[in-house]
Design an enzyme around this catalytic site. Structure first.
Site, PDB file in Angstrom:
ATOM      1  N   ALA A  65       1.012  -1.346  -0.032  1.00 20.07           N
ATOM      2  CA  ALA A  65      -0.140  -0.090   0.056  1.00 20.07           C
ATOM      3  C   ALA A  65       0.844   1.338  -0.021  1.00 20.07           C
ATOM      4  CB  ALA A  65      -0.788  -0.033   1.192  1.00 20.07           C
ATOM      5  N   GLY A 107       0.488  -4.984   0.602  1.00 19.67           N
ATOM      6  CA  GLY A 107      -0.673  -5.219  -0.495  1.00 19.67           C
ATOM      7  C   GLY A 107      -0.228  -5.755  -1.584  1.00 19.67           C
ATOM      8  N   GLU A 123      -0.518  -9.393  -0.695  1.00 18.06           N
ATOM      9  CA  GLU A 123      -2.079  -9.732  -0.549  1.00 18.06           C
ATOM     10  C   GLU A 123      -2.981  -9.792  -2.153  1.00 18.06           C
ATOM     11  OE1 GLU A 123      -2.076  -6.471   2.299  1.00 18.06           O
ATOM     12  OE2 GLU A 123      -2.990  -7.988   3.725  1.00 18.06           O
ATOM     13  N   GLU A 125       4.467  -5.354   7.048  1.00 17.31           N
ATOM     14  CA  GLU A 125       3.722  -4.222   7.554  1.00 17.31           C
ATOM     15  C   GLU A 125       4.214  -3.916   9.190  1.00 17.31           C
ATOM     16  OE1 GLU A 125       2.526  -6.622   5.701  1.00 17.31           O
ATOM     17  OE2 GLU A 125       0.832  -5.709   4.593  1.00 17.31           O
TER      18      GLU A 125
END
Ligand code: COA
Length: 259
Positions: free
Chosen positions: A66, A111, A114, A134
């Site tokens: 992200a 992300g 993911e 993260e």
């Protein structure tokens, strides 16, 4: 189709979606999430799109997570909204009735990992790196990583990867079951196409129903065996089913039409 943060290209009925923010290693900002949402709507809608490849622009990164800059001043409530929005879009990818393949051409972090896991399967380049870093930022996975990584690699390995934030290379990712294949960077798309061409020859209804039944494994609200039986039954009311069985009996190749 034109999007601010994505390149799209149709090739042999496959829509190649390239996340295009190479300056920030294709980090997922709000606009990328919105664009992925919009492009997936079109994938669902247009029958000429039979499958999807998702990859990242450049040679270095699939998606490096992200966009951390957007996280700088989020409140708790805003952070929950960000996670829910990303989860909804990734769920749309996961539940797409057409095959979606991640071609991981470099970093698949946070992300990015993911996103790759929301695709139906992953092909990795030799230079790919996977991980959920993260915790290094004092946060945690938010786009479904705790669920999908555990489904893919098992609890022990998911736990270790997520709570240490360590990364793994492409070969380790394949040994973990995170990637189906590891190929040289230049062969990434060819490998995806060689698999997708085979899928395109099948009945799209049989393919879509199979994806739905496999996804049902992880839906605790429903009984996957019932889902499978019902979808199996649905196949029998299609012309493709008649064609497939007839073609076998007549010792010829079937020609499926998708109805
Ligand atoms: N969000 C925002 N920007 C990011 C980013 C992210 N997730 N990942 C990389 N970038 C930006 C960097 O800030 C840098 O921008 P700059 O040129 O303006 O300084 C640019 O992309 C290139 O990254 P850089 O760190 O210089 O490349 P590198 O090869 O040295 O390192 C990584 C690559 C992937 C190891 C490193 O960028 C990184 O750790 N990224 C964050 C990964 C992460 O924690 N993801 C989860 C986020 S929740």
């Amino acid at each position: 189709m034109s999007f601010q943060t994505l390149f799209t290209k149709m090739e042999d009925h496959t829509l190649i979606i390239t996340i295009n923010r190479p300056d920030v290693l294709n980090a997922l900002n709000k606009q990328v999430i919105n664009d992925l949402d919009a492009v997936m709507d079109r994938v669902y809608k247009f029958p000429e799109i039979k499958s999807v490849v998702i990859t990242g622009a450049g040679l270095k990164s699939f998606v490096a997570g992200a966009d951390i800059k957007e996280f700088e001043s989020l409140s708790k409530e805003q952070a929950i909204e960000v996670a829910k929005r990303g989860q909804a879009v990734f769920s749309k990818i996961e539940h797409c009735p057409k095959p979606v393949v991640a071609c991981v051409n470099g970093f698949a972090l946070g992300g990015g990992c993911e996103l790759a896991m929301s695709c139906h399967f992953v092909i990795a380049s030799e230079s790919a790196t996977f991980g959920q870093p993260e915790v290094n930022l004092g946060i945690m996975v938010g786009y479904g990583g705790s669920q999908r990584l555990t489904q893919r690699v098992g609890k022990g390995r998911a736990m270790e990867l997520i709570i240490t934030g360590k990364t793994i290379n492409a070969t380790q990712a394949m040994n973990y079951g995170l990637a189906n294949y590891v190929v040289p960077q230049t062969e990434l798309l060819d490998k995806a196409f060689s698999i997708l061409r085979v899928c395109h020859e099948k009945s799209p209804i049989a393919v879509g129903n199979s994806i739905k039944a496999i996804n049902a494994v992880w839906d605790e609200q429903i009984n996957g065996y019932d889902v499978e039986a019902n979808l199996f039954g649905e196949c029998f009311i299609t012309d493709d089913c008649k064609e497939g069985i007839q073609a076998f009996l007549e010792k010829r190749k079937p020609h499926f039409k998708g109805h």
